[in-house]
Design a protein around this motif. Sequence first.
Motif, PDB file in Angstrom:
ATOM      1  N   UNK A 135       0.810  -1.214   0.000  1.00  0.00           N
ATOM      2  CA  UNK A 135       0.000   0.000   0.000  1.00  0.00           C
ATOM      3  C   UNK A 135       0.840   1.259   0.000  1.00  0.00           C
ATOM      4  N   UNK A 136       1.836   1.304   0.872  1.00  0.00           N
ATOM      5  CA  UNK A 136       2.698   2.484   0.961  1.00  0.00           C
ATOM      6  C   UNK A 136       3.487   2.673  -0.336  1.00  0.00           C
ATOM      7  N   UNK A 137       3.961   1.585  -0.936  1.00  0.00           N
ATOM      8  CA  UNK A 137       4.702   1.676  -2.200  1.00  0.00           C
ATOM      9  C   UNK A 137       3.836   2.265  -3.315  1.00  0.00           C
ATOM     10  N   UNK A 138       2.519   2.062  -3.213  1.00  0.00           N
ATOM     11  CA  UNK A 138       1.596   2.621  -4.203  1.00  0.00           C
ATOM     12  C   UNK A 138       1.129   4.028  -3.825  1.00  0.00           C
ATOM     13  N   UNK A 139       1.605   4.532  -2.676  1.00  0.00           N
ATOM     14  CA  UNK A 139       1.256   5.895  -2.263  1.00  0.00           C
ATOM     15  C   UNK A 139       0.064   5.995  -1.335  1.00  0.00           C
ATOM     16  N   UNK A 140      -0.410   4.869  -0.834  1.00  0.00           N
ATOM     17  CA  UNK A 140      -1.597   4.845   0.032  1.00  0.00           C
ATOM     18  C   UNK A 140      -1.222   4.929   1.509  1.00  0.00           C
ATOM     19  N   UNK A 141      -2.252   5.073   2.345  1.00  0.00           N
ATOM     20  CA  UNK A 141      -2.099   5.055   3.796  1.00  0.00           C
ATOM     21  C   UNK A 141      -2.220   3.615   4.276  1.00  0.00           C
ATOM     22  N   UNK A 142      -1.471   3.276   5.333  1.00  0.00           N
ATOM     23  CA  UNK A 142      -1.457   1.910   5.855  1.00  0.00           C
ATOM     24  C   UNK A 142      -2.267   1.812   7.140  1.00  0.00           C
ATOM     25  N   UNK A 143      -3.040   0.736   7.254  1.00  0.00           N
ATOM     26  CA  UNK A 143      -3.799   0.448   8.467  1.00  0.00           C
ATOM     27  C   UNK A 143      -3.638  -1.037   8.778  1.00  0.00           C
ATOM     28  N   UNK A 144      -3.074  -1.317   9.943  1.00  0.00           N
ATOM     29  CA  UNK A 144      -2.871  -2.701  10.387  1.00  0.00           C
ATOM     30  C   UNK A 144      -3.994  -3.095  11.320  1.00  0.00           C
ATOM     31  N   UNK A 145      -4.613  -4.251  11.051  1.00  0.00           N
ATOM     32  CA  UNK A 145      -5.564  -4.830  11.997  1.00  0.00           C
ATOM     33  C   UNK A 145      -4.851  -5.938  12.758  1.00  0.00           C
TER      34      UNK A 145
END
Length: 178
Positions: A135-145
């Motif tokens: 996700x981060x590599x694609x420019x998105x925000x990361x959310x861990x469950x």
Amino acid sequence: MKLVILDRDGVINFDSDNYIKTVDEWQPIPGSIEAIATLSKAGFDICVATNQSGLARGYFTPETLTAMHDKMTSLVTEAGGSITHIEHCPHGPDDGCNCRKPLPGMIENILSKYPQIRAQSVYVVGDSLRDLQAGVAAGCKALLVKTGKGERTLEKGGLPDRTAVCENLNSAVDIITG
């Protein structure tokens, strides 16, 4: 228009180190289906990006994977939501593809379907470091469950900067919709 990209195993359904190989083994984590419906009702398109190396390993067939996804989408529909798109990587870890997470290929393919949405506004929700890295590599925000492998991932550390952490997908809804 708003978008959320979810990992499957460990986020939506229970995961297994022995792989989810049958439709009967595919069981939703309590609250996850309702969480997807809530996001859907809040105006989010929900996409799923899932590594499925069990295909390459011969643990299940493409037809079985389709049946698992049909079960998942039916449950979400029954709860009043929808899943817009499902991307899966059928490759094994040594196949050299660009879609297997932690590489961003699946995420980038989903984002390409939404040219009007900025990647920086999209949460990628996962239970493993490789989900977050993609996700981060694609420019998105990361959310861990913390469901699935999430607790182990959290214990190992090394999460991308500004990763949000939630107990489960249901508890992530407030962050995503906030």
